[in-house]
Motif scaffolding. Sequence first.
Motif: not given
Length: 131
Positions: A24-29, A80-95
């Motif tokens: 998750m991104a730091q904003e979640i915290f 760690e792969g899940l972390g990569d996936f969520i970063r992809f969703m945050i940065g590339g798909q969902l913004q």
Amino acid sequence: MQSLAEKLASEVPKARVVKAFNTMAQEIFELAPSPLKDYQVSVFVCADDAEARKAVMQLAKDIGFASVDCGELRHARLVEGLGDFIRFMIGGQLQNPYATLSVNLLPPASEQRLGGRQPSNLSSMRRAHAV
């Protein structure tokens, strides 16, 4: 291939390394425990030391997350792969840095089944192999 957590554990052999909070991104915290609990935001926790894993899972629960016990540190490769996936969703798909993953257990299908599928015997197969 070794995970970053496994690499750290090999470099600091007396440390009790726990992999958690990387999906998750730091904003979640910045969120209070209430919305986290409402959305069942999952924290995936891996460690070879069961006591350390349990302590981190309790910490996650105390601050509003839903802990998912992922077992041994070698499973950090998957987390760690899940972390990569969520970063992809945050940065590339969902913004949106508030994208999270949640693992939920649903009740088994009873009366209506999509396409007439038959119930899986996967659970009984797992129990048979565990014995």
